[in-house]
Enzyme design. Structure first.
Site, PDB file in Angstrom:
ATOM      1  N   THR A  12       0.851  -1.188   0.000  1.00  0.00           N
ATOM      2  CA  THR A  12       0.000   0.000   0.000  1.00  0.00           C
ATOM      3  C   THR A  12       0.891   1.244   0.000  1.00  0.00           C
ATOM      4  O   THR A  12       2.009   1.220   0.507  1.00  0.00           O
ATOM      5  CB  THR A  12      -0.948   0.019   1.208  1.00  0.00           C
ATOM      6  OG1 THR A  12      -0.188   0.105   2.422  1.00  0.00           O
ATOM      7  CG2 THR A  12      -1.819  -1.232   1.240  1.00  0.00           C
ATOM      8  N   GLY A  13       0.373   2.316  -0.581  1.00  0.00           N
ATOM      9  CA  GLY A  13       1.201   3.511  -0.704  1.00  0.00           C
ATOM     10  C   GLY A  13       2.401   3.237  -1.588  1.00  0.00           C
ATOM     11  O   GLY A  13       3.524   3.622  -1.265  1.00  0.00           O
ATOM     12  N   GLY A  14       2.153   2.595  -2.733  1.00  0.00           N
ATOM     13  CA  GLY A  14       3.254   2.136  -3.568  1.00  0.00           C
ATOM     14  C   GLY A  14       3.591   3.020  -4.749  1.00  0.00           C
ATOM     15  O   GLY A  14       4.367   2.610  -5.617  1.00  0.00           O
ATOM     16  N   GLY A  17       8.260   7.046  -3.224  1.00  0.00           N
ATOM     17  CA  GLY A  17       9.006   6.893  -1.978  1.00  0.00           C
ATOM     18  C   GLY A  17       9.336   5.454  -1.632  1.00  0.00           C
ATOM     19  O   GLY A  17       9.754   4.660  -2.482  1.00  0.00           O
ATOM     20  N   ILE A  18       9.139   5.117  -0.372  1.00  0.00           N
ATOM     21  CA  ILE A  18       9.477   3.786   0.137  1.00  0.00           C
ATOM     22  C   ILE A  18       8.665   2.697  -0.564  1.00  0.00           C
ATOM     23  O   ILE A  18       9.193   1.634  -0.900  1.00  0.00           O
ATOM     24  CB  ILE A  18       9.257   3.741   1.661  1.00  0.00           C
ATOM     25  CG1 ILE A  18      10.298   4.623   2.374  1.00  0.00           C
ATOM     26  CG2 ILE A  18       9.318   2.313   2.188  1.00  0.00           C
ATOM     27  CD1 ILE A  18      10.024   4.828   3.852  1.00  0.00           C
ATOM     28  N   GLY A  19       7.386   2.947  -0.792  1.00  0.00           N
ATOM     29  CA  GLY A  19       6.542   1.935  -1.427  1.00  0.00           C
ATOM     30  C   GLY A  19       6.999   1.596  -2.826  1.00  0.00           C
ATOM     31  O   GLY A  19       7.083   0.417  -3.204  1.00  0.00           O
ATOM     32  N   SER A 139       7.584   4.099  12.328  1.00  0.00           N
ATOM     33  CA  SER A 139       8.484   5.254  12.286  1.00  0.00           C
ATOM     34  C   SER A 139       9.230   5.322  13.603  1.00  0.00           C
ATOM     35  O   SER A 139       8.775   4.774  14.615  1.00  0.00           O
ATOM     36  CB  SER A 139       7.661   6.543  12.095  1.00  0.00           C
ATOM     37  OG  SER A 139       8.437   7.692  12.361  1.00  0.00           O
ATOM     38  N   TYR A 152       0.477  12.160  14.913  1.00  0.00           N
ATOM     39  CA  TYR A 152       1.237  11.238  14.066  1.00  0.00           C
ATOM     40  C   TYR A 152       1.997  10.222  14.911  1.00  0.00           C
ATOM     41  O   TYR A 152       1.968   9.017  14.624  1.00  0.00           O
ATOM     42  CB  TYR A 152       2.205  12.029  13.184  1.00  0.00           C
ATOM     43  CG  TYR A 152       3.125  11.175  12.352  1.00  0.00           C
ATOM     44  CD1 TYR A 152       2.668  10.562  11.195  1.00  0.00           C
ATOM     45  CD2 TYR A 152       4.453  10.988  12.717  1.00  0.00           C
ATOM     46  CE1 TYR A 152       3.515   9.770  10.418  1.00  0.00           C
ATOM     47  CE2 TYR A 152       5.309  10.206  11.957  1.00  0.00           C
ATOM     48  CZ  TYR A 152       4.837   9.604  10.806  1.00  0.00           C
ATOM     49  OH  TYR A 152       5.677   8.816  10.050  1.00  0.00           O
TER      50      TYR A 152
END
Length: 251
Positions: A12-14, A17-19, A139, A152
């Site tokens: 997810t969130g791909g 960035g990191i994804g 995080s 957050y």
């Protein structure tokens, strides 16, 4: 032989960035197919072009929206019928000092970072094979007190708690659940936290100075660790929080 030969993965969130870096690493390590999600269709289309292979499917949607999750898992069910790896990576972050926090800020942050993670994993369980691997992206904020980021930080502490509990919940299925906690990583999200380019440069410089390795990490450095947690290299690793932060939260 790749470390992920024949595996089916969801990130997810791909779209960046990191994804995105993780999707590229998964393919390089032999994954049979990778599904990526994101809220912006154009960003997903660009990500698929960057990855440059046919065994990637991009599904537009918001992980905090139940209808979007239903659509996602219907696509996975139809195309592959199973998952071996889940990397719950989608997240959002905005500043709000105590005294200025609004209900909308709280809801928006918890909906993506906590609700989205919970229901991504829960709704994926019928497709996830026994012996699969779940990686939750948290995080260093899970253990630190960051100014103007209390909401957050609370979401990332919740993600860490999910990993502990789900490790126990899923042990009979031999599904491993681990938390990955990056430090300051050079991503579009990190570079968008400020209200101006000058403020963003100031933030980046302060994070670099606070990191014992004296630099900001790269998305690919995180992706390599996700591969470790997704693969048999970590076959006796579950329930942990693995910090990949250049020492930021360790010293």
């Amino acid at each position: 032989m790749g470390k992920l030969d024949g595996k089916i993965a969801l990130i997810t969130g791909g779209s960046d960035g990191i994804g995105l870096a993780t999707a590229q690493r998964f393919i390089a390590e032999g994954a049979e197919h990778v599904f990526i999600t994101g809220r912006r269709q154009q960003a997903l289309d660009d990500a698929v072009k960057k990855i440059g292979v046919k065994n990637v499917t991009a599904v537009q949607g918001d992980t905090s929206n139940m209808a979007d999750l239903d659509k996602l898992f219907n696509v996975i069910q139809k195309e592959k019928g199973r998952l071996d790896i889940i990397f719950a990576n989608a997240a959002t972050c905005t500043f709000a000092p105590l005294g200025t926090i609004t209900e909308k800020h709280f809801d928006d942050t918890f909906n993506v970072n906590v609700k989205g993670v919970l229901f991504t994993v829960q709704n994926a369980l019928p497709l996830l094979v026994d012996g699969g691997s779940i990686i939750l992206n948290a995080s260093t904020s899970s253990i630190q007190g960051d100014p103007a980021l209390s909401v957050y930080c609370a979401t990332k502490a919740a993600v860490r708690s999910f990993a502990r509990c789900w490790t126990v919940d899923l042990k009979e299925r031999k599904i491993r659940v681990n938390t990955l906690s990056p430090g300051a990583i050079d991503t579009p999200l990190l570079r968008s936290l400020g209200t101006s380019e000058e403020e963003n440069k100031m933030f980046m410089a302060s994070w670099q100075a606070a990191t014992p390795m004296n630099r900001i990490g790269t998305p690919d450095e995180i992706a390599k660790v996700v591969v470790f947690l997704a693969s048999d290299d970590s076959s006796y690793v579950t329930g942990i929080e693995l910090f990949v932060d250049g020492g930021l939260a360790q010293i």
